[in-house]
Design a protein around this motif. Structure first.
Motif, PDB file in Angstrom:
ATOM      1  N   ASP A 185      13.725  11.859  15.210  1.00 50.18           N
ATOM      2  CA  ASP A 185      12.280  12.029  15.063  1.00 50.18           C
ATOM      3  C   ASP A 185      11.853  13.468  15.319  1.00 50.18           C
ATOM      4  N   GLN A 186      12.772  14.434  15.103  1.00 52.77           N
ATOM      5  CA  GLN A 186      12.459  15.817  15.417  1.00 52.77           C
ATOM      6  C   GLN A 186      11.326  16.370  14.563  1.00 52.77           C
ATOM      7  N   HIS A 187      11.043  15.759  13.432  1.00 52.58           N
ATOM      8  CA  HIS A 187       9.968  16.246  12.570  1.00 52.58           C
ATOM      9  C   HIS A 187       8.717  15.394  12.695  1.00 52.58           C
ATOM     10  N   ALA A 188       8.671  14.493  13.660  1.00 57.54           N
ATOM     11  CA  ALA A 188       7.526  13.589  13.764  1.00 57.54           C
ATOM     12  C   ALA A 188       6.237  14.376  13.951  1.00 57.54           C
ATOM     13  N   THR A 189       5.206  13.944  13.243  1.00 62.26           N
ATOM     14  CA  THR A 189       3.913  14.575  13.365  1.00 62.26           C
ATOM     15  C   THR A 189       3.247  14.123  14.657  1.00 62.26           C
ATOM     16  N   PRO A 190       2.671  15.055  15.457  1.00 63.59           N
ATOM     17  CA  PRO A 190       2.035  14.655  16.707  1.00 63.59           C
ATOM     18  C   PRO A 190       1.008  13.552  16.466  1.00 63.59           C
ATOM     19  N   GLY A 191       1.063  12.518  17.341  1.00 62.34           N
ATOM     20  CA  GLY A 191       0.100  11.433  17.238  1.00 62.34           C
ATOM     21  C   GLY A 191       0.470  10.369  16.226  1.00 62.34           C
ATOM     22  N   ARG A 192       1.625  10.541  15.542  1.00 55.89           N
ATOM     23  CA  ARG A 192       2.044   9.559  14.544  1.00 55.89           C
ATOM     24  C   ARG A 192       3.392   8.975  14.929  1.00 55.89           C
ATOM     25  N   SER A 193       3.719   7.876  14.269  1.00 56.80           N
ATOM     26  CA  SER A 193       4.994   7.231  14.540  1.00 56.80           C
ATOM     27  C   SER A 193       6.132   8.134  14.096  1.00 56.80           C
ATOM     28  N   PRO A 194       7.321   8.012  14.742  1.00 51.81           N
ATOM     29  CA  PRO A 194       8.486   8.762  14.293  1.00 51.81           C
ATOM     30  C   PRO A 194       8.850   8.386  12.865  1.00 51.81           C
ATOM     31  N   HIS A 195       9.731   9.175  12.276  1.00 55.10           N
ATOM     32  CA  HIS A 195      10.145   8.911  10.904  1.00 55.10           C
ATOM     33  C   HIS A 195      10.770   7.529  10.760  1.00 55.10           C
ATOM     34  N   ALA A 196      10.425   6.867   9.651  1.00 57.27           N
ATOM     35  CA  ALA A 196      11.097   5.625   9.296  1.00 57.27           C
ATOM     36  C   ALA A 196      12.517   5.949   8.847  1.00 57.27           C
ATOM     37  N   PRO A 197      13.431   4.982   8.921  1.00 53.35           N
ATOM     38  CA  PRO A 197      14.794   5.232   8.434  1.00 53.35           C
ATOM     39  C   PRO A 197      14.774   5.608   6.952  1.00 53.35           C
ATOM     40  N   LEU A 198      15.722   6.435   6.559  1.00 49.89           N
ATOM     41  CA  LEU A 198      15.818   6.829   5.159  1.00 49.89           C
ATOM     42  C   LEU A 198      16.005   5.602   4.284  1.00 49.89           C
ATOM     43  N   ILE A 199      15.288   5.573   3.164  1.00 50.66           N
ATOM     44  CA  ILE A 199      15.371   4.452   2.244  1.00 50.66           C
ATOM     45  C   ILE A 199      16.794   4.289   1.723  1.00 50.66           C
ATOM     46  N   THR A 200      17.308   3.083   1.761  1.00 55.08           N
ATOM     47  CA  THR A 200      18.660   2.823   1.274  1.00 55.08           C
ATOM     48  C   THR A 200      18.679   1.983   0.010  1.00 55.08           C
ATOM     49  N   GLY A 201      17.533   1.454  -0.391  1.00 53.98           N
ATOM     50  CA  GLY A 201      17.466   0.656  -1.604  1.00 53.98           C
ATOM     51  C   GLY A 201      16.142  -0.067  -1.685  1.00 53.98           C
ATOM     52  N   GLY A 202      15.951  -0.777  -2.789  1.00 58.85           N
ATOM     53  CA  GLY A 202      14.757  -1.581  -2.940  1.00 58.85           C
ATOM     54  C   GLY A 202      13.755  -1.021  -3.926  1.00 58.85           C
ATOM     55  N   VAL A 203      12.521  -1.455  -3.789  1.00 59.47           N
ATOM     56  CA  VAL A 203      11.431  -1.079  -4.687  1.00 59.47           C
ATOM     57  C   VAL A 203      10.589  -0.005  -4.003  1.00 59.47           C
ATOM     58  N   VAL A 204      10.473   1.143  -4.661  1.00 57.46           N
ATOM     59  CA  VAL A 204       9.749   2.283  -4.096  1.00 57.46           C
ATOM     60  C   VAL A 204       8.728   2.752  -5.130  1.00 57.46           C
ATOM     61  N   PRO A 205       7.537   2.156  -5.153  1.00 60.36           N
ATOM     62  CA  PRO A 205       6.564   2.550  -6.169  1.00 60.36           C
ATOM     63  C   PRO A 205       6.124   4.011  -6.008  1.00 60.36           C
ATOM     64  N   PRO A 206       6.001   4.731  -7.137  1.00 60.61           N
ATOM     65  CA  PRO A 206       5.404   6.063  -7.109  1.00 60.61           C
ATOM     66  C   PRO A 206       3.887   5.905  -7.177  1.00 60.61           C
ATOM     67  N   LEU A 207       3.211   6.152  -6.092  1.00 60.87           N
ATOM     68  CA  LEU A 207       1.800   5.793  -5.975  1.00 60.87           C
ATOM     69  C   LEU A 207       0.911   6.528  -6.967  1.00 60.87           C
ATOM     70  N   CYS A 208      -0.033   5.782  -7.554  1.00 54.08           N
ATOM     71  CA  CYS A 208      -1.157   6.411  -8.229  1.00 54.08           C
ATOM     72  C   CYS A 208      -1.998   7.152  -7.182  1.00 54.08           C
ATOM     73  N   THR A 209      -2.758   8.144  -7.638  1.00 51.44           N
ATOM     74  CA  THR A 209      -3.658   8.882  -6.755  1.00 51.44           C
ATOM     75  C   THR A 209      -5.092   8.523  -7.129  1.00 51.44           C
ATOM     76  N   PRO A 210      -5.748   7.635  -6.370  1.00 50.95           N
ATOM     77  CA  PRO A 210      -7.125   7.255  -6.708  1.00 50.95           C
ATOM     78  C   PRO A 210      -8.075   8.444  -6.544  1.00 50.95           C
ATOM     79  N   LEU A 211      -8.920   8.643  -7.544  1.00 42.29           N
ATOM     80  CA  LEU A 211      -9.872   9.744  -7.536  1.00 42.29           C
ATOM     81  C   LEU A 211     -11.289   9.217  -7.689  1.00 42.29           C
ATOM     82  N   THR A 212     -12.243   9.920  -7.103  1.00 42.68           N
ATOM     83  CA  THR A 212     -13.657   9.618  -7.301  1.00 42.68           C
ATOM     84  C   THR A 212     -14.088  10.157  -8.662  1.00 42.68           C
ATOM     85  N   PRO A 213     -15.271   9.805  -9.135  1.00 42.13           N
ATOM     86  CA  PRO A 213     -15.725  10.341 -10.432  1.00 42.13           C
ATOM     87  C   PRO A 213     -15.781  11.862 -10.486  1.00 42.13           C
TER      88      PRO A 213
END
Length: 323
Positions: A3-31
């Motif tokens: 967790d050496q790169h953990a952002t202050p006030g946030r949870s430590p890093h999650a384990p590196l993804i090893t498989g599964g479904v990883v959606p590339p998120l849309c970026t919602p925008l206002t008008p």
């Protein structure tokens, strides 16, 4: 991963993804094309509830090439904060040159990303030796797992299987997102990296995800997964169980749903505009995001085209919000 790169006030890093479904998120925008934070938080909840295995922020589906740097970073900040360590968050650091990618990578690390995703440089022609140097420079600059992103349709350079294997062997790359559409090339990569412990290959295809998994890919990164994450989780679960008939049934259903990207005629807009507009319209109709706004210079869908998206959702038995 520590967790050496953990952002202050946030949870430590999650384990590196090893498989599964990883959606590339849309970026919602206002008008007015600011980040719609509430909608992005709902989108994250929508995906997490569906059982996805990680989230990719700042990819092609997220319109990363169109967004100002500050907005890209704001979106990553919101996602990392919303996920709060429940799932790995992969940050796209795609840009034209190595120095700009390194800037994005350092910002992503500071914001708490769990891994980075980078393409080869683009705009100027790039030699294979330069591509090797590009990825090695990024990895040396920021101590986070680095995933290569093979998308020749966008960057006009194919990541050769031998290049990927070399970068995997020296631990520069921890994985590959293959959006090339080249199943033979995917198989070549999988064969070359088969003996490299911990290296993971992900298919970026919406429509042949089952074939990628059957070839040996560890997971899928489908843009359509924003709209129907449950469908891709069912497909992946069937593949893991070795039930390829069920995986094929799920893939056929998703293949039909993917036709929603063609609701707009190509003489009115490009296929990318139509696809991103359709994903966002579908998310709006499903009650996940508030607006279907896309980045400039993309052309927005018309009302009749949004209605056609709704028909695709109905045919796939996906509920539409009545609010």
């Amino acid at each position: 991963m520590t967790d050496q790169h953990a952002t202050p006030g946030r949870s430590p890093h999650a384990p590196l993804i090893t498989g599964g479904v990883v959606p590339p998120l849309c970026t919602p925008l206002t008008p007015d094309r600011e980040l719609d934070v509430d909608s992005l938080e709902r989108l994250v909840a929508h995906l997490v509830t569906a059982g996805v295995h990680g989230l990719f922020v700042g990819g092609s589906t997220g319109e990363a090439a169109y967004l100002p740097d500050a907005l890209r970073r704001q979106a990553l900040d919101v996602v990392v904060g919303t996920v709060a360590g429940q799932l790995p968050v992969l940050a796209g650091v795609v840009d034209m040159s190595t120095p700009r990618v390194v800037e994005h990578a350092r910002a992503a690390a500071a914001l708490g990303a769990d891994a980075l995703v980078a393409t080869a440089p683009f705009y100027s022609p790039t030699h294979p030796v330069e591509i090797l140097g590009h990825f090695r420079t990024i990895r040396a600059a920021v101590d986070l797992p680095l995933i290569g992103y093979d998308i020749p349709s966008a960057v006009h350079t194919k990541l050769a299987a031998a290049t990927v294997a070399e970068l995997a062997a020296d631990a520069t790359l921890a994985g590959l997102k293959d959006s090339s559409g080249d199943l033979d090339g995917l198989r070549d990569v999988l064969e070359l990296v088969a003996g490299i412990d911990g290296f993971r290959v992900f298919s970026g295809s919406e429509t042949v995800a089952d074939l990628g998994l059957r070839c040996g890919a560890a997971g899928v990164v489908p843009g359509l997964g924003n709209v129907d994450p449950h469908g891709y989780v069912r497909l992946y679960d069937a593949a893991v169980a070795g039930d390829w008939d069920e995986a094929l049934r799920q893939q056929r259903r998703l293949h039909t749903l993917f036709d929603l990207i063609r609701v707009a005629p190509t003489d009115r807009m490009g296929r990318y505009s139509s696809a991103i507009g359709a994903f966002k319209a579908a998310l709006m109709l499903r009650g996940v995001i508030r607006y279907p706004t896309t980045s400039l210079p993309m052309i927005p869908l018309e009302a009749a085209e949004i209605e056609a998206v709704g028909k695709h959702l109905a045919a796939a038995d996906l509920p539409v919000s009545t609010q």
